[in-house]
Motif scaffolding. Sequence first.
Motif, short mmCIF file in Angstrom:
data_model
loop_
_atom_site.label_atom_id
_atom_site.label_comp_id
_atom_site.label_asym_id
_atom_site.label_seq_id
_atom_site.Cartn_x
_atom_site.Cartn_y
_atom_site.Cartn_z
N VAL A 17 0.84 -1.20 0.00
CA VAL A 17 0.00 0.00 0.00
C VAL A 17 0.87 1.25 0.00
N CYS A 18 1.92 1.26 0.82
CA CYS A 18 2.84 2.41 0.86
C CYS A 18 3.54 2.62 -0.49
N ALA A 19 3.95 1.52 -1.12
CA ALA A 19 4.60 1.61 -2.42
C ALA A 19 3.63 2.18 -3.46
N GLY A 20 2.38 1.76 -3.41
CA GLY A 20 1.37 2.29 -4.33
C GLY A 20 1.15 3.78 -4.13
N ILE A 21 1.07 4.22 -2.88
CA ILE A 21 0.89 5.65 -2.59
C ILE A 21 2.10 6.44 -3.06
N ALA A 22 3.30 5.92 -2.77
CA ALA A 22 4.52 6.61 -3.19
C ALA A 22 4.59 6.71 -4.72
#
Length: 170
Positions: A17-22
């Motif tokens: 999820v963090c990678a997607g947001i970044a």
Amino acid sequence: MNKKQGVIIVVLLALIVCAGIAATKLNADLDYVAGNDMLNGKNTISLNESNEKTTATNFFQESQLIRDNKEAQTLQTLKALIDDENVSKEERTKLNKQYTELALAIKDQSQIETVLKSKGYDEVLCYINESKATVVIKTDELTEKDKKQIQEVVMDVTQIRDVEIQPSKK
């Protein structure tokens, strides 16, 4: 599944999820750098420049880009036909002549544009077709002295006497 495996799965999901947001933020930043304002549907570059100057510059840049692309495609097509073994020798000779003439015209167009820009004209486009040259020049008013100067430059570079000068306010 034990507790340790469950924790690992939850941590991995959180990282995804963090990678997607970044990635979303990074792509939005790249669009902004490229001049695209996705939220407002506007080009951010055009907001910072004078609209009249941008229009004129865009007209000349787009026209030059279109001309250069057309000429590059034509050269590529001619080269492919010249290299084709199924084309007769006479036809190859004609194609070689066309290729050479177009290559020289491209060089001459560029040289005329450069010389005229060095003489103080902001935006210049030159088209050479066989025995005629057309020069599109950005100016508010074109005097007889300006016309004569432009004709002299074209004649010096190409030996073409038939010069059409088109003033443009764009």
